[in-house]
Design a protein around this motif. Structure first.
Motif, short mmCIF file in Angstrom:
data_model
loop_
_atom_site.label_atom_id
_atom_site.label_comp_id
_atom_site.label_asym_id
_atom_site.label_seq_id
_atom_site.Cartn_x
_atom_site.Cartn_y
_atom_site.Cartn_z
N GLU A 37 82.68 47.67 74.84
CA GLU A 37 83.48 46.32 75.43
C GLU A 37 82.49 45.65 76.11
N ARG A 91 85.21 40.05 83.99
CA ARG A 91 85.54 41.56 83.02
C ARG A 91 84.15 42.22 83.13
N THR A 94 83.12 44.01 86.03
CA THR A 94 84.35 45.24 86.14
C THR A 94 83.77 46.36 85.28
#
Length: 102
Positions: A37, A91, A94
């Motif tokens: 990711e 994001r 995170t």
């Protein structure tokens, strides 16, 4: 026929060891998922930055700058890119924090 204390302890140790291996595998899976990711996010961020620079260079061109409608369109695109970039950065932060906690 009851089990001897040694065999019960041996079973407990094996069960604990198996559970620990499963936890380790789960952590490694999660680590790999977060790494993928993160790579995807960084790739998107790079692409947005390239597009932002391209649009900024367009705005600097005199023939574009004289066209008020074109300037407004480019500025709207820039705002969209900045909002998207900000969301991706949040994001990414995170994901980075989650990776550090594993």
């Amino acid at each position: 026929a009851s089990a001897s204390p040694g065999s019960v302890r041996s079973f407990d140790v094996q069960a604990d060891s198996r559970q620990q291996r499963e936890r380790n595998k789960a952590q490694k899976r999660e680590q790999r998922r977060l790494e993928r990711e993160e790579e995807q996010l960084l790739g998107e961020l790079d692409g947005l930055e390239e597009e932002k620079l391209r649009l900024e260079h367009l705005l600097a061109r005199e023939e574009v700058y004289r066209d008020g409608q074109r300037v407004r369109q480019i500025k709207e695109q820039l705002q969209t890119i900045v909002r998207r970039r900000d969301g991706l950065m949040r994001r990414w932060e995170t994901v980075d924090t989650q990776r550090e906690q594993i």
